[in-house]
Design an enzyme around this catalytic site. Structure first.
Site, PDB file in Angstrom:
ATOM      1  N   THR A 202       0.975  -1.466  -0.158  1.00  0.00           N
ATOM      2  CA  THR A 202      -0.134  -0.237   0.027  1.00  0.00           C
ATOM      3  C   THR A 202       0.888   0.631   0.152  1.00  0.00           C
ATOM      4  O   THR A 202       2.126   1.359  -0.706  1.00  0.00           O
ATOM      5  CB  THR A 202      -0.514  -0.069   1.352  1.00  0.00           C
ATOM      6  OG1 THR A 202      -1.811   0.708   0.958  1.00  0.00           O
ATOM      7  CG2 THR A 202       0.061  -0.172   2.273  1.00  0.00           C
ATOM      8  N   ASN A 203       0.161   2.559   0.324  1.00  0.00           N
ATOM      9  CA  ASN A 203       1.310   3.756   0.600  1.00  0.00           C
ATOM     10  C   ASN A 203       0.738   4.553   1.787  1.00  0.00           C
ATOM     11  O   ASN A 203      -0.460   4.272   2.298  1.00  0.00           O
ATOM     12  CB  ASN A 203       0.698   5.092  -1.176  1.00  0.00           C
ATOM     13  CG  ASN A 203      -1.209   4.600  -1.694  1.00  0.00           C
ATOM     14  OD1 ASN A 203      -1.075   5.390  -0.906  1.00  0.00           O
ATOM     15  ND2 ASN A 203      -0.790   3.919  -2.476  1.00  0.00           N
ATOM     16  N   PRO A 204       0.879   5.793   1.829  1.00  0.00           N
ATOM     17  CA  PRO A 204       1.094   6.443   2.708  1.00  0.00           C
ATOM     18  C   PRO A 204      -0.975   7.100   3.232  1.00  0.00           C
ATOM     19  O   PRO A 204      -0.469   8.295   3.388  1.00  0.00           O
ATOM     20  CB  PRO A 204       2.467   7.130   2.965  1.00  0.00           C
ATOM     21  CG  PRO A 204       2.573   6.987   2.649  1.00  0.00           C
ATOM     22  CD  PRO A 204       2.473   6.295   1.533  1.00  0.00           C
ATOM     23  N   SER A 205      -1.575   7.156   1.770  1.00  0.00           N
ATOM     24  CA  SER A 205      -2.505   8.304   1.151  1.00  0.00           C
ATOM     25  C   SER A 205      -4.109   7.344   2.519  1.00  0.00           C
ATOM     26  O   SER A 205      -3.672   7.050   2.258  1.00  0.00           O
ATOM     27  CB  SER A 205      -3.513   7.845  -0.113  1.00  0.00           C
ATOM     28  OG  SER A 205      -4.127   8.723  -0.167  1.00  0.00           O
ATOM     29  N   ALA A 272      -4.924   6.925  -4.561  1.00  0.00           N
ATOM     30  CA  ALA A 272      -3.595   6.677  -4.393  1.00  0.00           C
ATOM     31  C   ALA A 272      -3.484   4.957  -4.687  1.00  0.00           C
ATOM     32  O   ALA A 272      -3.310   4.514  -3.997  1.00  0.00           O
ATOM     33  CB  ALA A 272      -2.445   6.776  -3.394  1.00  0.00           C
TER      34      ALA A 272
END
Length: 395
Positions: A202-205, A272
């Site tokens: 995943t990512n920090p969004s 994102a």
């Protein structure tokens, strides 16, 4: 916006302090008018300290000089009464001008938000409901009451709604509905791509950008469907259609369904989306000594490009480009390659771009690139929707 906050006499009057503080933090000018009973719960000095202006109570008070009730009614763009007790609601509905607050109400001709707060039995009493119906007929927006623990200790409907909801309701009541009749699909937040039930890509969004766009679009009259990943933790409006998803493939399927069903006039891809997903996800946890150091992945579908390919002929397609460098140039390439009508290009890094921190963005379209003023996600959402308003009918 210039707001008169009328504070009624109930234990919930303490929440009016936070309401006033939130309004001021958002840049609004505020004047407070209290009922005599409200002054028994919260000292007028509290509101004077928050607003920097005198507080009026009795009909003969002159916080704005002679004829203060006339001056305040003419000064304000909006009025909110919170908490509104059963007694205060009755006086406002019947036009009984016995204090400064009721005098200002009678003289004001703009949007009014009334937030009731009382015991559940008082709220449901036919007399209170008749008075509420009269206020609605006179144009007032009634917000609440909410269900919860009341002053008596009982549980029921009669609790003052939270200050954040009151600010939103006030902004709703005063917002120009320049997107009325427009169907908008918005995506928000990160997607989760599971390697096994406990590990994911995943990512920090946080989803804040998409949530702000959706909320403001609804305030401006649009019909909004918000498709969001599991990282979205921000509260959104009750009248928004929310569609939670997990993976990029889930998001694509839901967005495609909504684009065709509404049908959508605008698609704003603020999510994102993970670029890759595991090639061979496991159905149960892999123990550490069983995990290879190299995990095979597959590319995820490009949701924004897919929407452009399928719906660009009838839908305004807007994407987002989060970049750490060459922000505008990268956004230009992305817009042309994917066939988008516009791209919001924003600078990201460890200290900016994700969550509620620093924000710097540009709008890139066929007309060129424009720096978005304000340096906040709220400002970016407003700027983007202004552009959508001006282009949705002619794309």
């Amino acid at each position: 916006m210039r707001v008169v906050v009328g504070v009624g006499g109930g234990i919930a009057a303490y929440k009016a302090c936070e309401l006033v503080s939130r309004l001021i933090q958002k840049g609004h000018q505020v004047r407070v008018v209290m009922t005599p009973k409200a002054a028994q719960f919260v000292a007028p000095l509290t509101f004077r300290a928050l607003t920097g202006s005198p507080v009026g109570i009795a009909s003969e008070d002159e916080p704005e000089g002679p004829l203060s009730h006339v001056r305040l009614a003419h000064w304000a763009n909006a009025m909110i009464v919170a908490p509104a007790t059963a007694e205060l609601i009755a006086r406002l509905a019947q036009g009984i001008a016995s204090d400064l607050l009721s005098l200002v109400y009678l003289g004001f001709r703009g949007p009014v938000v009334v937030a009731p707060a009382m015991e559940a039995e008082m709220w449901t009493h036919p007399a209170t409901q008749r008075n509420i119906a009269r206020l609605r007929a006179d144009g007032a927006v009634i917000v609440g009451p909410a269900e919860g623990r009341l002053a008596s200790g009982a549980w029921g409907r009669g609790r003052l709604v939270e200050p954040e909801q009151l600010v939103e309701a006030l902004e709703d009541a005063t917002q120009v509905k320049d997107l009325a009749g427009v169907n908008i699909v918005v995506t928000a937040g990160a997607t989760w791509e599971f390697f096994d039930p406990v590990r994911l890509l995943t990512n920090p969004s946080t989803g804040l950008m998409g949530a702000l766009i959706a909320r403001l679009a609804a305030q401006r009259g649009a019909r909004v469907a918000l498709v969001h990943g599991p990282s979205l933790t921000f509260s959104v409006r009750d009248d928004l259609q929310r569609y939670p998803v997990v993976s990029a493939e889930d998001m694509l399927a839901r967005v495609d369904q909504l684009m065709a069903a509404l049908p959508a006039d605008v698609f704003i891809g603020a999510a994102a989306v993970s670029d890759f997903r595991p090639a061979h996800p496991l159905g149960q946890k892999a123990h550490k000594d069983e995990v290879e150091l190299t995990w095979a992945v597959l590319p995820n579908p490009d949701i924004i490009q897919t929407m452009a390919e399928r719906y660009r002929h009838r839908t305004l397609i807007v994407g987002f480009a989060a970049e750490t460098d060459n922000v505008v140039e990268s956004a230009k390439v992305k817009r042309e390659r994917k066939g988008l009508h516009a791209v919001v290009a924003n600078l990201v890094g460890r200290d900016r771009g994700f969550g509620a921190g620093a924000h710097q963005a540009w709008l890139v379209s066929e007309e060129g690139e424009t720096p978005i003023p304000g340096n906040s996600k709220e400002a970016t959402a407003a700027f983007l929707l202004d552009w959508v308003r001006d282009h949705v009918r002619c794309h």
